[in-house]
Design a protein around this motif. Structure first.
Motif, PDB file in Angstrom:
ATOM      1  N   ALA A 138     -50.721  18.048  93.842  1.00  0.00           N
ATOM      2  CA  ALA A 138     -50.862  18.618  92.511  1.00  0.00           C
ATOM      3  C   ALA A 138     -49.547  18.666  91.762  1.00  0.00           C
ATOM      4  O   ALA A 138     -49.521  18.729  90.540  1.00  0.00           O
TER       5      ALA A 138
ATOM      6  N   ASP B 275     -56.409  13.562  81.411  1.00  0.00           N
ATOM      7  CA  ASP B 275     -57.292  14.717  81.524  1.00  0.00           C
ATOM      8  C   ASP B 275     -56.569  15.897  82.164  1.00  0.00           C
ATOM      9  O   ASP B 275     -57.162  16.774  82.741  1.00  0.00           O
TER      10      ASP B 275
ATOM     11  N   TYR C 295     -60.820  18.793  89.444  1.00  0.00           N
ATOM     12  CA  TYR C 295     -61.036  18.230  88.107  1.00  0.00           C
ATOM     13  C   TYR C 295     -60.627  16.769  88.152  1.00  0.00           C
ATOM     14  O   TYR C 295     -60.061  16.292  89.138  1.00  0.00           O
ATOM     15  N   GLY C 296     -60.891  16.087  87.067  1.00  0.00           N
ATOM     16  CA  GLY C 296     -60.575  14.676  87.012  1.00  0.00           C
ATOM     17  C   GLY C 296     -61.831  13.845  87.245  1.00  0.00           C
ATOM     18  O   GLY C 296     -62.901  14.374  87.553  1.00  0.00           O
ATOM     19  N   GLU C 297     -61.671  12.574  87.149  1.00  0.00           N
ATOM     20  CA  GLU C 297     -62.828  11.688  87.204  1.00  0.00           C
ATOM     21  C   GLU C 297     -63.532  11.767  88.562  1.00  0.00           C
ATOM     22  O   GLU C 297     -62.897  11.673  89.612  1.00  0.00           O
TER      23      GLU C 297
ATOM     24  N   ILE D 195     -49.973  11.707  88.513  1.00  0.00           N
ATOM     25  CA  ILE D 195     -51.388  11.997  88.283  1.00  0.00           C
ATOM     26  C   ILE D 195     -51.714  11.529  86.862  1.00  0.00           C
ATOM     27  O   ILE D 195     -50.909  11.713  85.951  1.00  0.00           O
TER      28      ILE D 195
ATOM     29  N   PHE E  91     -62.781  24.559  83.256  1.00  0.00           N
ATOM     30  CA  PHE E  91     -62.204  23.222  83.409  1.00  0.00           C
ATOM     31  C   PHE E  91     -62.673  22.555  84.699  1.00  0.00           C
ATOM     32  O   PHE E  91     -62.757  21.341  84.798  1.00  0.00           O
TER      33      PHE E  91
ATOM     34  N   LEU F 290     -56.540  23.676  93.582  1.00  0.00           N
ATOM     35  CA  LEU F 290     -57.373  23.140  92.494  1.00  0.00           C
ATOM     36  C   LEU F 290     -56.743  21.854  91.961  1.00  0.00           C
ATOM     37  O   LEU F 290     -56.386  21.747  90.795  1.00  0.00           O
ATOM     38  N   GLU F 291     -56.607  20.885  92.859  1.00  0.00           N
ATOM     39  CA  GLU F 291     -55.831  19.709  92.476  1.00  0.00           C
ATOM     40  C   GLU F 291     -56.716  18.631  91.829  1.00  0.00           C
ATOM     41  O   GLU F 291     -57.944  18.637  91.953  1.00  0.00           O
ATOM     42  N   HIS F 292     -56.043  17.751  91.199  1.00  0.00           N
ATOM     43  CA  HIS F 292     -56.704  16.618  90.557  1.00  0.00           C
ATOM     44  C   HIS F 292     -57.419  15.780  91.612  1.00  0.00           C
ATOM     45  O   HIS F 292     -56.909  15.571  92.709  1.00  0.00           O
TER      46      HIS F 292
END
Lengths: 632, 203
Positions: A619, A628, B93-95, A624, B141, B87-89
């Motif tokens: 993270a 978004d 969240y993210g595609e 990244i 989110f 809560l990482e990408h």
């Protein structure tokens, strides 16, 4: 049958003890009664296996009482003793005084002369230190209010023996003197040197001896023990412990004091020394055996012929003696505001004649204070009254105490300040253990510290640490150090094999103890883990990691990054340690495991070097997709 | 509808030994069926969070509770770090990251200030709902629904410290109602605090 030599005698005594004591304990009678009954059985009136040498054995066995008082002294810090001064002088003094007066009065009523009556009163006022303390200890009642009060009384009685020994020769009856033609007080070994001195000289001598014991105990014994401990020869330390007790007993006899009192004093002086636990542990078996021998001798010495010739008179006297003593004690306990349940315990415990009575009666006969037949009679009465104690205690336990079942008997235990209540025991107080203890101490957690390097102990004591000498691998020593009450045992010694042995033993004898172990190296850590110890700390691991962090930082890593890498490394390594531990010892499997570990580590480190963040904390990585990424 | 929700209590208190209200709230949830309590400061004293493990935990539960005292209008540091890392990408969240979709997030907080302090003209100038906006938005989110918070105001006041049993019972009642699906979400969305549902549960 009695002249078959030492081994036969030893065999008989030991056999009697080994057979009767476990049986008595199994039946709930306590060891004291077991020994006494064994004595009766092997004595001249039942099996006749032991005979006239009995009195010698009894005399020798009295040394067990001396040793017991030394050990009790060891448990008693001077400050605690000082706190008890009120009950020693008040309770003890009044008990001796009142009991003496009443028994003397009764004796006078039965027609004895005033002198004889007074002598009888004095001698019978004493209770049996051996029986009372052994019984109370065995039942774990020493820390109770009643236990402490009993101890105070017994201590005063031990002191009172000194003036009694001085007084008795002055109380000689003219008619008895006349009948033997003034043979003089020949065998008065107990009067010793002081016999020829004037009163003030005696007092001075006594004070001087007490001072010698206190000063020598404080300043001489510690260096001597240290010197001996440095030889690392355990038996020499034991010999030295015995030497001290025997030496003091001898010295006290020489000046006409009670040996028990002298060794008690020496014990108190040594109570704060680092060798305390080791001394306790070394002397305890001797004390136990000698006391056992003493009780057997008492049992064997009961003159049943005399008893059978005048059964009702003797039983009546035993009954009377116990009743009088009980009544006086009970009255005093009320005056001194003991709770009722404690009062019963206290009064039953002390309601018998003491072992000093045997000595004093023969002393009184020698000094023509009492006629021999009266003394004989009284000795039987005293011995029988000793047998009543365990029985009365059982009666108290099963019939009287249940009436107080809801009262809090143990309320006094809390204010006993003693290392034994420490929740932590730490073995090894070198460079590793010290840091652990300092952290605990900073958080108000007390630890009992054991170390076996006298030089180390000396140094630490100078810095104000309380460290005890002893090898924590010895179960008895650990027990004395409070292992039964403690929660944690920290094994911080640097000897690998010894640590493993110690842990095996501790787990067997004190399964409730959580163990934290210092591992000297990786194989040692495996061994400890295989024993099932989950708190294993490799001694250099944490500081090595920190050094690695320091190196990374100097090489340009951000401090937090270097710190995180060390955390990753720690988790990986600690995980692998636990995984590989079961394979340790099986060479093939272990090597396979190590290869796996190394390649994992290599992979991890490679990833670290290429994409440090991505692996650990994605993270926070910068690559990244941004589009978004509103949330972070 | 009758299937029980699995609830994960993420508890963050750096000095639980000094806590009064939070301690009793937290202990009221121990050992309850379908409720996992996770004492973050106890598990990660060195702040080294096991991200994979935490993400697995999240996947297994339907309702996530952030329970903590309100520190500087936010959570204690470890819970913030937990958010940063867990809560990482690609997970939260993210595609294609739908791991948390449809789950619910509840804040259960204690504050030193009384309720009146959290008003436009109070010392804190903002309402609790306004202050908790970052949590609300984080939930949104990640595709989660943010529930009205459970709030104990004035946690150091005698009134509350002496009544921890009542507070703990209320908290437990609400959490169990969430677990047992006994709350009407349409209705509770209108509330400012979840505490208001208590009247519905105990008419």
């Amino acid at each position: 049958m009695h002249d078959q030599g030492f081994f036969f005698q030893a065999f008989i005594y030991l056999l009697a003890a080994v057979l009767s004591v476990p049986l008595a304990k199994r039946l709930g009678l306590g060891s004291v009664l077991g020994y006494l009954v064994a004595g009766v059985v092997i004595g001249p009136f039942v099996l006749g296996l032991v005979g006239e040498e009995q009195s010698d054995v009894l005399h020798f066995a009295e040394f067990g009482v001396v040793m017991m008082l030394f050990l009790i002294g060891l448990e008693l810090q001077p400050s605690l003793l000082w706190k008890m001064r009120g009950s020693i002088l008040g309770l003890g003094g009044l008990q001796v005084l009142i009991t003496t007066l009443i028994i003397a009065g009764v004796s006078r009523f039965f027609g004895l002369s005033w002198m004889m009556a007074a002598a009888l009163g004095m001698i019978l006022a004493l209770s049996s230190t051996a029986i009372v303390l052994q019984t109370l200890n065995e039942k774990g009642l020493m820390p109770t209010h009643a236990g402490q009060s009993s101890f105070s009384v017994l201590l005063f009685q031990d002191i009172a023996v000194i003036p009694m020994l001085a007084l008795l020769p002055l109380m000689a009856s003219p008619e008895l003197l006349a009948s033997v033609g003034g043979k003089g007080n020949s065998g008065s070994e107990h009067a010793g040197l002081t016999a020829t001195l004037a009163g003030w000289q005696q007092a001075l001598l006594v004070l001087a001896v007490v001072a010698v014991i206190v000063v020598a105990g404080r300043f001489l014994l510690r260096p001597v023990f240290r010197f001996i401990a440095e030889t690392r020869l355990h038996e020499v330390f034991t010999a030295a412990s015995l030497l001290i007790v025997v030496g003091i007993a001898l010295l006290m006899q020489l000046v006409g004091l009670s040996p028990a009192l002298g060794t008690f004093l020496a014990g108190v002086v040594l109570a704060e020394s680092e060798y305390r636990h080791e001394l306790e542990t070394d002397l305890d078996p001797f004390k136990g055996l000698l006391l056992g021998l003493f009780f057997i001798s008492v049992g064997a010495s009961i003159d049943f012929l005399l008893l059978l010739s005048q059964p009702w008179l003797i039983l009546g006297l035993v009954f009377g003696l116990v009743i009088i003593k009980f009544a006086v004690l009970f009255f005093l306990a009320i005056v001194f505001k003991l709770e009722l349940s404690q009062n019963f315990l206290f009064s039953f415990a002390l309601a018998q004649g003491g072992e000093f009575a045997f000595v004093l009666f023969s002393f009184a006969v020698q000094n023509h204070v009492l006629p021999a037949d009266t003394a004989q009679l009284c000795i039987v009465v005293v011995a029988l009254s000793m047998i009543t104690t365990p029985l009365l205690m059982m009666l108290n336990e099963s019939l009287i105490q249940p009436l107080f079942a809801n009262r809090n008997i143990k309320s006094r235990e809390a204010d006993q300040i003693d290392e034994k209540e420490n929740p932590v025991i730490i073995a090894g107080f070198g460079r590793f253990g010290q840091i652990v203890v300092r952290l605990l101490k900073a958080n108000n957690i007390r630890a009992t510290v054991l170390d076996h390097d006298p030089g180390n102990i000396e140094m630490l004591r100078r810095f104000g640490w309380k460290v005890f000498y002893g090898d924590a691998g010895r179960i008895d020593l650990l027990r004395n150090a409070g292992a039964e009450q403690a929660k944690l045992l920290i094994v911080a010694i640097d000897d690998k094999e010894h640590a493993v042995e110690m842990i095996k033993l501790v787990r067997k004898h004190f399964p409730h103890l959580r163990i934290l172990a210092r591992a000297v190296d990786r194989p040692h850590a495996y061994e400890l883990l295989k024993l099932g110890i989950d708190e294993v700390y490799r001694e250099t691991f944490s500081s090595s990691l920190e050094m690695g962090v320091g190196a990374l930082r100097i090489l340009g890593f951000r401090a937090h990054q270097a710190h995180r890498m060390a955390q990753v490394f720690r988790r990986h390594d600690e995980g692998s340690l636990k995984k590989l531990a079961p394979l340790w010892g099986n060479e093939k499997a272990y090597l396979q495991g190590v290869h796996q570990y190394l390649s994992d580590l290599e992979g991890l480190l490679n990833e670290d070097s290429q994409e440090l963040h991505l692996d650990v904390d994605p993270a926070w990585s910068s690559n990244i997709p941004r589009e978004d990424d509103h949330g972070t | 509808m009758n299937e029980l929700n699995k609830i994960l209590i993420l508890f963050a208190h750096p000095a639980l030994e000094k806590s009064i209200v939070n301690k009793s709230l937290f202990s009221a949830l121990q050992g309850l069926e379908k409720i996992t309590t996770h004492d973050l400061y106890e598990v990660y004293p060195d702040f080294f969070i096991d991200v994979t493990f935490e993400q697995e935990l999240l996947k297994e539960h339907d309702i996530i509770v952030f329970q903590h005292p309100l520190y500087w209008y936010s959570s204690p540091a470890l819970l913030k770090k937990w958010q940063d890392l867990v809560l990482e990408h690609g997970f939260a969240y993210g595609e294609g990251a739908t791991a948390l979709h449809g789950k619910k997030l509840l804040s259960a907080i204690t504050t030193g200030g009384i309720r009146e302090a959290y008003q436009k003209n109070g010392v804190n100038r903002y309402t609790i709902r306004q202050i908790l906006t970052p949590f609300d938005q984080s939930a949104h989110f990640c595709g989660m629904e943010y529930l009205p918070p459970f709030v104990v105001h004035g946690a150091r006041l005698e009134d509350n410290c002496g009544n921890t049993d009542r507070l703990a019972r209320e908290y437990q009642t609400l959490i169990l109602a969430l677990r047992d699906n006994r709350l009407n979400y349409q209705e509770i969305r209108q509330y400012e605090y979840l505490n208001q549902c208590l009247d519905l549960l105990n008419p």
